[in-house]
Design a protein around this motif. Sequence first.
Motif, mmCIF file in Angstrom:
data_model
loop_
_atom_site.group_PDB
_atom_site.id
_atom_site.type_symbol
_atom_site.label_atom_id
_atom_site.label_comp_id
_atom_site.label_asym_id
_atom_site.label_seq_id
_atom_site.Cartn_x
_atom_site.Cartn_y
_atom_site.Cartn_z
ATOM 1 N N ASP A 1 -1.109 8.249 -3.930
ATOM 2 C CA ASP A 1 -2.342 8.258 -3.134
ATOM 3 C C ASP A 1 -3.216 7.061 -3.495
ATOM 4 O O ASP A 1 -3.835 6.443 -2.608
ATOM 5 N N LEU B 1 -1.728 3.980 -1.915
ATOM 6 C CA LEU B 1 -1.971 3.911 -0.476
ATOM 7 C C LEU B 1 -3.391 3.475 -0.147
ATOM 8 O O LEU B 1 -3.648 2.962 0.949
ATOM 9 N N ARG C 1 3.275 3.425 3.774
ATOM 10 C CA ARG C 1 3.917 4.743 3.810
ATOM 11 C C ARG C 1 5.421 4.632 3.566
ATOM 12 O O ARG C 1 6.005 5.496 2.899
ATOM 13 N N ARG C 2 6.059 3.577 4.101
ATOM 14 C CA ARG C 2 7.488 3.391 3.848
ATOM 15 C C ARG C 2 7.751 3.160 2.366
ATOM 16 O O ARG C 2 8.720 3.672 1.808
ATOM 17 N N ASP D 1 7.419 6.475 0.621
ATOM 18 C CA ASP D 1 8.621 7.284 0.833
ATOM 19 C C ASP D 1 9.747 6.837 -0.084
ATOM 20 O O ASP D 1 10.466 7.658 -0.669
#
Length: 345
Positions: A98, A101, A137-138, A141
């Motif tokens: 988090d 990001l 986000r990639r 992941d």
Amino acid sequence: MRIHFTVSDLARVRVAEAPSALATTTFSAFRLRHGRGGPALDMWRRTTYAARHSAAAATAARPGAAPLSRLAATTPSHPVPRLLRPQPALPTLDEEIDRLLSTPRAELRADLEYVATHRPLPSWAGSLAEGDPAALRRLADAIRVHHKAAVAPYWRGLHAALRADQAERCRQWQEGGVERVLSTLHPRMRWRPPVLELPDVEGPDYHLDGRGLVLAPAAFTSYVPCDPGDPQPTLHYEAVPHPGCTTTDGTSMPLAALLGHSRAAVLEVVAEGVSTGRLARRTGLSPASASEHATVLRRAGLVTTHRVGRTVHHTLTPLGAQLLLHSSSSSTEEDRPRRLGPPSR
């Protein structure tokens, strides 16, 4: 390579507060592809590759996930972006992701631009540098997929060993000061005041210039700060070369053989500094059973207990830290890499 300390730097040396799951995941991505090792490391690699293959098959509908290994490092001499080796650490991987990001665009750009001056980056790194939410986000992941395969099955044991090393450094600090700590960080690091020498690492001399140094025990590899613009230089020194011999839930097998499985699990969780309630939840024991095991370990001089209000807290004694650290390292000694890596920047 040599790291130069001033008197001000020595006064600002400190041990990292907690291990970073994200940094451990990043360093494991490097170790998966690089570094010689014995049977334990080879077994970890085979198991990790198999788990990653299964995860890739299950997520085939999400193409284009950023491969963590290419961003982390592709050879031992490559720098690693700061966003993948955070300091200070947060309690969980999800919290660290988090924070990643929400990294400001200016920090992302400066971080990745510096890395790009030392090695080529994949094409999608440009989107990361611009703070593109989809690219971030990639990457998140990819971190989660790799962590699940390479680190999560062993995290409890790795975390306990890293916390035990931190406890040992604090004991050394109390007995011999900062110079005792610097002189024992790693077999291939030499403290020759006021310089910490790293004979196996190629790179220019690094001057701390009054910023001090954070000492962070690491799993899988060491990582040396070389970015002159790093506001908080952190030396990740290898304390655990790889997961080594663990049971399926991460408990050290030598420790389990000595203390019994449940009591070994209790000792490893106590390394985090926990209440009786949290100890019970982390080990899957009843509160009464967790308290009983902690009492036995306290009587053996491995655990200390103190009460704050109505809550009982447990931490390791120096003897408990040494036992936990030795059990984590003794079975992996033959697999230690011959040189530090990745030597950074």
